[in-house]
Design an enzyme around this catalytic site. Structure first.
Site, PDB file in Angstrom:
ATOM      1  N   LYS A  94      93.755 -89.819 -79.651  1.00  0.00           N
ATOM      2  CA  LYS A  94      93.556 -91.144 -78.869  1.00  0.00           C
ATOM      3  C   LYS A  94      95.053 -91.440 -78.038  1.00  0.00           C
ATOM      4  O   LYS A  94      96.018 -91.215 -78.646  1.00  0.00           O
ATOM      5  CB  LYS A  94      92.856 -92.217 -79.733  1.00  0.00           C
ATOM      6  N   HIS A 147      89.562 -89.059 -82.969  1.00  0.00           N
ATOM      7  CA  HIS A 147      88.100 -89.083 -83.127  1.00  0.00           C
ATOM      8  C   HIS A 147      87.756 -87.770 -83.607  1.00  0.00           C
ATOM      9  O   HIS A 147      88.434 -86.717 -83.569  1.00  0.00           O
ATOM     10  CB  HIS A 147      87.566 -89.198 -81.863  1.00  0.00           C
ATOM     11  N   TYR A 196      80.821 -92.144 -75.376  1.00  0.00           N
ATOM     12  CA  TYR A 196      80.504 -93.282 -76.328  1.00  0.00           C
ATOM     13  C   TYR A 196      79.304 -93.762 -76.065  1.00  0.00           C
ATOM     14  O   TYR A 196      79.036 -94.765 -76.697  1.00  0.00           O
ATOM     15  CB  TYR A 196      81.753 -94.287 -76.547  1.00  0.00           C
ATOM     16  N   GLU A 237      79.167 -83.059 -77.936  1.00  0.00           N
ATOM     17  CA  GLU A 237      80.801 -83.466 -77.428  1.00  0.00           C
ATOM     18  C   GLU A 237      81.396 -82.400 -77.110  1.00  0.00           C
ATOM     19  O   GLU A 237      82.171 -82.277 -76.186  1.00  0.00           O
ATOM     20  CB  GLU A 237      81.423 -84.174 -78.817  1.00  0.00           C
ATOM     21  N   ASN A 276      93.014 -96.136 -83.718  1.00  0.00           N
ATOM     22  CA  ASN A 276      93.071 -95.446 -85.088  1.00  0.00           C
ATOM     23  C   ASN A 276      93.109 -93.759 -84.880  1.00  0.00           C
ATOM     24  O   ASN A 276      92.964 -93.124 -85.624  1.00  0.00           O
ATOM     25  CB  ASN A 276      91.550 -95.568 -85.877  1.00  0.00           C
TER      26      ASN A 276
END
Ligand code: RTP
Ligand code: MG
Length: 140
Positions: free
Chosen positions: A11, A117, A51, A128, A114
């Protein structure tokens, strides 16, 4: 023994701190192989589509803004039980709850920033991977 593939994203909080290599080393150390990888900077539409399952959640807009705030590295990981294995090495969503030695415990900034993913089921992994990679971009 099932060889699986899962979708991983490094990320923007991690690309910003230039720690993508440290994260890849953790993934490889956990027995996962990077069989596809590219660095991209998503447009809003791409983040919203990725998302889409979180559309109704109150963190959705913030999550989309975060995911388009900088470049990301999207990857297909391959290995034995890759989906579960990747979730284990990632650690809990909130780094405060993550086990020692996990990526999120060691690198994540907070619940949102964080660092990684990982697909959470075979169905989401397929969705995905198909969304982000052409077949020819995956080299096992
Ligand atoms: P991921 O999808 O990124 O692998 O993470 P996850 O399954 O552990 O967490 P998920 O519930 O799917 O949430 C997706 C991402 O949204 C951000 N988040 N923010 N502010 C909040 O309450 C909140 N909750 C989740 C995180 O970046 C999380 O990874
Ligand atoms: Mg998730």
């Amino acid at each position: 023994m099932t060889i699986e593939r899962t979708l991983s994203i490094i990320k923007p909080d991690a690309t910003e701190r230039n720690i993508t290599g440290l994260i890849v080393a953790r993934l490889e150390g956990a027995g996962l192989r990077v069989v596809a990888q590219k660095r991209v900077w998503w447009k809003k539409k791409q983040a919203e589509e990725f998302y889409e399952m979180h559309k109704k959640r109150d963190f959705f807009d913030e999550l989309v803004q975060f995911m388009i705030s900088g470049p990301i590295v999207v990857q297909v990981l391959e290995g034995e039980d890759a989906i579960k294995r990747n979730r284990l090495v990632m650690g809990a969503t909130n780094p405060v709850d993550a086990d020692p030695g996990t990526i999120r415990k060691d690198f994540a900034v907070n619940l949102q920033r964080n660092s990684v993913h990982g697909s959470d089921s075979p169905e989401s992994a397929k969705r995905e991977i198909d969304l982000l990679f052409k077949k020819s971009e995956i080299v096992g």
